[in-house]
Structures are given as C-alpha cells and as structure tokens.
Design an enzyme around this catalytic site. Structure first.
Site, PDB file in Angstrom:
ATOM      1  N   ASP A 183       0.856  -1.350   0.009  1.00 17.39           N
ATOM      2  CA  ASP A 183       0.197  -0.067   0.041  1.00 17.39           C
ATOM      3  C   ASP A 183       0.874   1.311   0.110  1.00 17.39           C
ATOM      4  OD1 ASP A 183      -2.014   1.709  -0.099  1.00 17.39           O
ATOM      5  OD2 ASP A 183      -2.656   1.226   2.157  1.00 17.39           O
ATOM      6  N   TYR A 184       1.530   1.150  -0.984  1.00 16.17           N
ATOM      7  CA  TYR A 184       2.783   2.252  -1.068  1.00 16.17           C
ATOM      8  C   TYR A 184       2.253   3.585  -1.566  1.00 16.17           C
ATOM      9  CZ  TYR A 184       7.572   3.824  -0.812  1.00 16.17           C
ATOM     10  OH  TYR A 184       8.717   4.679  -0.804  1.00 16.17           O
TER      11      TYR A 184
END
Ligand code: ATP
Ligand code: MG
Length: 264
Positions: A183-184
């Site tokens: 979930d960058y």
C-alpha cells in the site's frame, strides 16, 4: 476497546481519519505520543485488514533493518485486534510540503521503494503474489466485500463482477517478485521534515513478495490523485524515472496492479 480506554485514560485521544479501511487509528498524547490502531474482525480475506498480519510484518521489516514505527504492544481476540506503536516524529509524504521540497519528497519515496525492493525476496515469509491476491479478489467479490464507492474514477458505475472479469482477463503471465509494501502511498511513509530521510514505513498489512510493479502503481496513482493537489503528473513521472531509470516498467502491469487494489 474499553480496556484500552481505561489503560490510556490519562492520554488525549485524537481520531485520525486518513486511511480507507474500517480500522480506527487514534493518536494518543500523554507521557509520550502513541498511535493506536484498532480493527474489528473483518471477513475480508486480504491481510491489509488484519492487524495481526500487520504486526508480524512490522516486526519482520524492522529485523531487516528498514525503518518502521516501533511496536510497543499488540493483541487480538475473537472480537478484533489492536496495535500500539510509538509516534514517529516526522510528517507523512502526503502532508503539505513547501513547493520547493516536493521534488525531493518524491525522490525519497522512489528511493525507499528501491531500497525495500532490494531486500532478498526469498527471505520474506509473506506471500502477496498473484496466487494469493487474485483468489482474495475473487473471494471479496463473492462475499460482497468490494467497496464500489471507493473505486478509481474511470471505474465508477461498474459492478464488482465486471471489475473481476477485467482483472481475470488481464492477469499477467508471470511476476518479477520483490519485497513490496503493498500500500505504497504517501500517507504510509513518514519523513524527517528537515533531512527528508524516511523515518518509517507504516500500514504494513499488505507487505510481502509481490510483483515489482505493485508499489510504483499505487504510488503513482496517489501522486496523480487530485485530492492531493500539491503533487502533479510531473511528480508521478519523476517517481517513475527515479524508481526505474531504465524505463523497464510495463504500463499494462502498472494498470493491472491499480485494478487489483480495487478489491482490497
Ligand atoms: N507510529 C506512527 N507515527 C506517526 N504517525 C502515524 C503512526 N501510525 C499512524 N500514523 C498516522 O496515522 C495515519 C493512519 O495510519 P495507518 O496508515 O496505519 O492506518 P490506515 O491508513 O487507516 O490503515 P488502512 O489503510 O489499513 O486502514 C498515517 O497515515 C499517519 O499519518
Ligand atoms: Mg495508511
């Protein structure tokens, strides 16, 4: 939750609204500053909704020498789970930055993605390959767990079944596995406001062995999001060229990983 309220009754509790899942995040200020993340048991199969999974990943990533928020305590029972971390004295990449620092913030994001992706992938115990994430997506659709109010604009009005058909039709034949964050996006990266060193990667529930396009896909989507207008399409391009100077990322795989994220 009542037990936590009692334990930290001497602290002020500030609800933090950034984030998309049902997890509640609170900042607690008292003798020290803490973040408490609380989640009810969630039927969603994706580890991003699971604070036990997030805790294990945080402990593992710290062992690899990468910066994470220090885990102070955690627990889980039949009703849910919670995770207590020490507040990192920095600002997220999504917080407002002066215009003349934004390029450097984007560079820090790209460089940290490279650092993370250089970890030996065989040592990573968490599987986020397509063998896990595509069945999770299918399960989420079957169980009615896809949030169709939270899809990218271009997918508005489509049913979960239509999205799944598109996903199934575009699954890549192979993967170039790296240790990915999962979930960058800018709210999940904390930076020193002066040096712009990354102080912590947070929100690690989806960390694992995944295709190297997954993190750049979500980072660039965030940088392009009009909801955070301090970043522009030039910043997304800057991220791409800094992360992959050889220009070897495949736009189709970038698009696939944005689509896959709709099911989480
Ligand atoms: N230890 C910490 N130190 C400083 N800030 C933190 C810390 N933990 C969380 N935060 C802040 O709280 C925000 C939300 O935390 P987090 O990203 O873990 O939850 P979330 O985005 O709601 O999770 P999810 O997307 O899985 O629901 C972060 O973007 C950051 O601003
Ligand atoms: Mg987050």
């Amino acid at each position: 939750m009542n037990g936590l309220r009692r334990r930290f009754s001497a602290y002020t509790w500030e609800p933090i609204t950034v984030g998309r899942s049902g997890a509640g995040v609170y900042r607690l200020d008292g003798r020290e500053s803490l973040y408490l993340k609380v989640a009810e048991v969630n039927a969603h199969p994706d580890s991003g909704f699971d604070l036990v999974a997030e805790t294990a990943r945080g402990l593992w990533l710290a062992e690899q020498g990468l910066p994470v928020a220090e885990i102070l305590d955690h627990a889980a029972d039949a009703a849910g789970a919670w995770l207590l971390t020490r507040a990192v004295p920095g600002r997220t990449a999504a917080d407002p930055w002066p215009a003349d620092r934004r390029d450097a913030v984007v560079d820090a994001l790209a460089d940290m993605a490279r650092t993370l992706h250089e970890l030996p992938v065989a040592d990573c115990p968490f599987d986020r390959s397509l063998a896990v994430t595509v069945p999770n997506a299918r399960h989420a659709v079957a169980a009615g767990l896809v949030d169709l109010d939270d899809v990218d604009d271009e997918r508005r009005g489509r049913t979960a079944a239509q999205l799944l058909d598109e996903l199934t039709a575009t699954v890549p034949d192979d993967e170039d596995l790296v240790v990915g964050h999962g979930d960058y996006c800018p709210p999940n990266v904390l930076l020193d406001p002066d040096t712009l060193d990354v102080l912590a990667l947070i929100d690690l529930g989806r960390l694992g062995r995944t295709d190297r396009h997954a993190d750049p896909a979500l980072a660039m989507r965030s940088l392009l999001d009009p909801d955070n207008p301090q970043f522009t399409p030039e910043h997304a391009t800057r991220f791409l060229t800094r992360y992959a100077p050889d220009g070897d990322l495949d736009p189709k795989r970038i698009a696939f990983h944005c689509l896959l994220d709709e099911f989480c």
